[in-house]
Design a protein around this motif. Structure first.
Motif, short mmCIF file in Angstrom:
data_model
loop_
_atom_site.label_atom_id
_atom_site.label_comp_id
_atom_site.label_asym_id
_atom_site.label_seq_id
_atom_site.Cartn_x
_atom_site.Cartn_y
_atom_site.Cartn_z
N THR A 40 52.71 35.91 28.44
CA THR A 40 51.74 34.68 29.20
C THR A 40 52.67 33.71 29.77
OG1 THR A 40 51.70 33.51 27.18
CG2 THR A 40 50.07 34.94 27.46
N ARG A 96 61.69 33.74 37.89
CA ARG A 96 62.69 33.26 36.95
C ARG A 96 63.82 32.23 37.41
NH1 ARG A 96 60.59 34.84 32.43
NH2 ARG A 96 62.60 34.35 31.37
N ARG A 114 45.21 25.88 32.33
CA ARG A 114 45.29 26.74 30.74
C ARG A 114 43.82 27.26 30.59
NH1 ARG A 114 49.80 25.64 28.52
NH2 ARG A 114 49.41 27.12 26.95
N GLU A 133 52.65 37.27 23.77
CA GLU A 133 53.73 36.15 23.47
C GLU A 133 53.41 35.03 24.23
OE1 GLU A 133 56.79 35.35 25.00
OE2 GLU A 133 57.01 37.23 26.46
N ARG A 162 70.28 32.60 27.44
CA ARG A 162 69.86 32.59 28.83
C ARG A 162 70.99 32.60 29.67
NH1 ARG A 162 65.09 33.58 28.11
NH2 ARG A 162 63.50 31.99 28.76
O1 DC Z 1 57.80 32.17 27.80
P1 DC Z 1 58.40 31.23 29.08
O2 DC Z 1 59.60 30.62 28.65
O3 DC Z 1 58.44 32.49 30.41
O4 DC Z 1 57.20 30.34 29.59
C1 DC Z 1 57.40 29.41 30.75
C2 DC Z 1 56.67 28.42 30.54
O5 DC Z 1 55.44 28.48 30.50
C3 DC Z 1 56.77 27.65 29.25
O6 DC Z 1 57.84 26.53 29.44
C4 DC Z 1 55.43 26.82 28.98
C5 DC Z 1 54.47 27.80 29.37
N1 DC Z 1 53.74 28.43 28.73
C6 DC Z 1 52.63 27.89 28.01
O7 DC Z 1 52.25 26.75 28.17
N2 DC Z 1 51.83 28.61 27.35
C7 DC Z 1 52.13 29.92 27.04
N3 DC Z 1 51.17 30.60 26.37
C8 DC Z 1 53.06 30.47 27.51
C9 DC Z 1 54.01 29.70 28.48
#
Ligand code: DC
Length: 220
Positions: A40, A96, A114, A133, A162
């Motif tokens: 996600t 990324r 959202r 996830e 990272r």
């Molecule tokens: O998992 P990631 O680091 O690629 O996610 C990138 C951003 O997306 C993270 O900083 C917050 C947002 N995110 C979110 O708010 N809710 C989710 N379910 C997944 C990610």
């Protein structure tokens, strides 16, 4: 859909901070259990990428919400993993990039973003069982699933992971924003098993995850 066609699909929810290893665990669990894997974070990143391409100010929630009404967001599955297209374009590796890292938390705090993405995330379960996830999967997207994991790791370890990937992601800043936002913050969902992966290799994390899922009734 007739009663006969109804399937008992289930969701494994995995949450945790940036670079905690949750994507790798999710992918490995999905392979092992024959489920689809839904990332996600990539969805929120795709909206952040769109805002960049369209020169939309990510710190202005209304501007982001307006942009959202003007783009077509298509989610799918390819080779067992989720895909996302913006107006038919796959942003690919650009998801990324630092510029996306820098604005994704702002975009993810916008309620309209959202709402749209959670709707799309829930829709995947109509088609198959899955591992999903993110940050709010166990708390908001699938609060009723018994299969919830929270994968954690120390900040030091997460930064090192990272940089080993060749990425310069300021994980602590994003974590702070993701944990403090009003709308669906990163939390340990009720009933989730917390696994600290700082001192574990990936095989050990996957094994620990399987043990916790079995305790919660998952039949392997
Ligand atoms: O998992 P990631 O680091 O690629 O996610 C990138 C951003 O997306 C993270 O900083 C917050 C947002 N995110 C979110 O708010 N809710 C989710 N379910 C997944 C990610």
């Amino acid at each position: 859909m007739s009663e006969l066609n109804k399937k008992n699909f289930y969701a494994i929810a995995i949450d945790g901070p940036a670079a905690s290893g949750k994507s790798t665990v999710a992918r490995r669990l999905a392979e092992r259990l024959g489920l689809i894997m839904i990332n996600t974070g990539a969805m929120y990143r795709a909206i952040a990428w769109a805002s960049l391409k369209k020169n939309v100010d990510a710190s202005n929630p209304e501007a982001v919400a307006t942009m959202l009404r003007q783009i077509i967001v298509s989610c799918g599955v390819s080779d067992g993993q989720s895909t996302i297209l913006i107006d038919g374009i796959d942003p690919g590796r650009a998801l990324r990039e630092d510029q996306v890292n820098a604005r994704v938390s702002q975009v993810a705090a916008v309620p309209e973003v959202r709402q749209l993405l959670v709707e799309k995330q829930r829709a995947f379960l109509k088609w198959d069982s899955l591992v999903m996830e993110g940050r709010d999967i166990g708390s908001v997207v699938f609060p009723d699933t018994p299969y919830k994991l929270y994968i954690d790791a120390s900040e030091e370890v997460r930064l090192a992971r990272r940089s080993a990937e060749g990425l310069t992601d300021v994980v602590s800043k994003r974590d702070e924003e993701d944990s403090k936002r009003e709308n669906s913050p990163l939390i340990v969902a009720e009933g989730a098993a917390v696994i600290d992966s700082s001192e574990m290799n990936i095989d050990e994390v996957v094994e620990a995850a399987l043990v916790e899922l079995q305790k919660r009734g998952l039949v392997l």
